[in-house]
Design a protein around this motif. Structure first.
Motif, PDB file in Angstrom:
ATOM      1  N   GLU A   1       9.854   6.016  -1.476  1.00  0.00           N
ATOM      2  CA  GLU A   1       8.790   4.890  -0.781  1.00  0.00           C
ATOM      3  C   GLU A   1       7.990   4.893   0.702  1.00  0.00           C
ATOM      4  O   GLU A   1       9.062   5.106   2.131  1.00  0.00           O
ATOM      5  CB  GLU A   1       8.860   3.722  -1.268  1.00  0.00           C
ATOM      6  N   GLU A   2       6.991   5.865   0.933  1.00  0.00           N
ATOM      7  CA  GLU A   2       6.784   6.373   2.463  1.00  0.00           C
ATOM      8  C   GLU A   2       6.234   4.695   2.537  1.00  0.00           C
ATOM      9  O   GLU A   2       5.239   4.104   2.243  1.00  0.00           O
ATOM     10  CB  GLU A   2       5.674   6.852   1.946  1.00  0.00           C
TER      11      GLU A   2
ATOM     12  N   GLU B   1      10.543   7.338   4.501  1.00  0.00           N
ATOM     13  CA  GLU B   1      10.729   6.618   3.824  1.00  0.00           C
ATOM     14  C   GLU B   1      12.084   6.040   2.869  1.00  0.00           C
ATOM     15  O   GLU B   1      13.094   6.626   3.912  1.00  0.00           O
ATOM     16  CB  GLU B   1      10.278   7.509   2.665  1.00  0.00           C
TER      17      GLU B   1
ATOM     18  N   SER C   1       3.082   4.557  -1.233  1.00  0.00           N
ATOM     19  CA  SER C   1       3.533   4.972  -1.940  1.00  0.00           C
ATOM     20  C   SER C   1       4.565   5.010  -3.148  1.00  0.00           C
ATOM     21  O   SER C   1       5.534   5.308  -1.609  1.00  0.00           O
ATOM     22  CB  SER C   1       2.703   6.623  -1.685  1.00  0.00           C
ATOM     23  N   LYS C   2       4.422   5.022  -3.484  1.00  0.00           N
ATOM     24  CA  LYS C   2       6.244   5.477  -5.000  1.00  0.00           C
ATOM     25  C   LYS C   2       5.861   6.490  -5.493  1.00  0.00           C
ATOM     26  O   LYS C   2       4.973   6.852  -5.732  1.00  0.00           O
ATOM     27  CB  LYS C   2       6.107   3.798  -5.332  1.00  0.00           C
ATOM     28  N   TYR C   3       7.194   6.861  -5.651  1.00  0.00           N
ATOM     29  CA  TYR C   3       7.775   8.535  -6.779  1.00  0.00           C
ATOM     30  C   TYR C   3       8.830   8.549  -6.247  1.00  0.00           C
ATOM     31  O   TYR C   3       9.121   8.537  -6.114  1.00  0.00           O
ATOM     32  CB  TYR C   3       6.225   9.230  -5.782  1.00  0.00           C
TER      33      TYR C   3
ATOM     34  N   ASN D   1       1.255  -1.008   0.154  1.00  0.00           N
ATOM     35  CA  ASN D   1      -0.250   0.442   0.180  1.00  0.00           C
ATOM     36  C   ASN D   1       1.118   1.551  -0.136  1.00  0.00           C
ATOM     37  O   ASN D   1       0.222   2.394   0.011  1.00  0.00           O
ATOM     38  CB  ASN D   1      -1.005  -0.118   1.016  1.00  0.00           C
TER      39      ASN D   1
END
Ligand SMILES: [Zn+2]
Length: 170
Positions: A23-24, A30, A9-11, A7
């Protein structure tokens, strides 16, 4: 079973002219991954002050012999970390966190700013590491080769905080 990872969040983000995949994994940290080298590290998302408790340390498993992911918590006890993201806290010879293996907590040693990498001193928990490595931490007092507390020169011992199971063997 690793729902937190699924789940998360990757950015992508630019850091000093390089792209980093972030990636949090928790509201306060992160994982940063360098797509070129594959190197991964854990970075703060909030400011930590000395003495702050960053995370509790749990064991998702015990291993009989140390490996490159395990953390030593007793003379014959080696755990795989829970939460898993703690294993991305890399070694530094000038660390900003300490793994307290009595109270089972990661404790802040020096102020950690937002975006700053969290590090700990591997020999503070590891008596004799499964794999030694050449340290590239760039700190003034870098010890170069890290292979566990057993191999540290005596003149550096007073500079670091060690787990009780390590102190008992000195
Ligand atoms: Zn170093």
């Amino acid at each position: 079973m690793e729902k937190a990872t699924e789940n998360a969040s990757k950015y992508y983000s630019f850091n000093s002219e390089r792209i980093v995949l972030k990636e949090e994994v928790t509201p306060f940290a992160e994982i940063w991954k360098c797509p070129q080298s594959g190197a991964q590290s854990l970075h703060a998302k909030i400011l930590f002050k000395p003495g702050d408790i960053i995370s509790s340390i749990g064991a998702r498993n015990y291993v009989k012999k140390p490996n490159y992911l395990s953390v030593q918590v007793g003379e014959e006890r080696h755990i795989l970390l829970d939460p898993v993201f703690l294993q991305y806290i890399n070694h530094s010879c000038d660390p900003n966190t300490h793994f307290d293996t009595v109270n089972m907590q990661v404790v802040c040693l020096k102020e950690i700013g937002v975006g700053e990498q969290m590090t700990f001193f591997y020999p503070s928990t590891e008596w004799s590491m499964a794999q030694s490595f050449d340290c590239l931490c760039d700190s003034v007092n870098c010890l170069k080769t890290i292979q566990g507390a057993k191999h540290l020169p005596s003149e550096v011992l007073e500079k670091y905080q060690f787990s009780n199971h390590i102190l008992n063997r000195f």
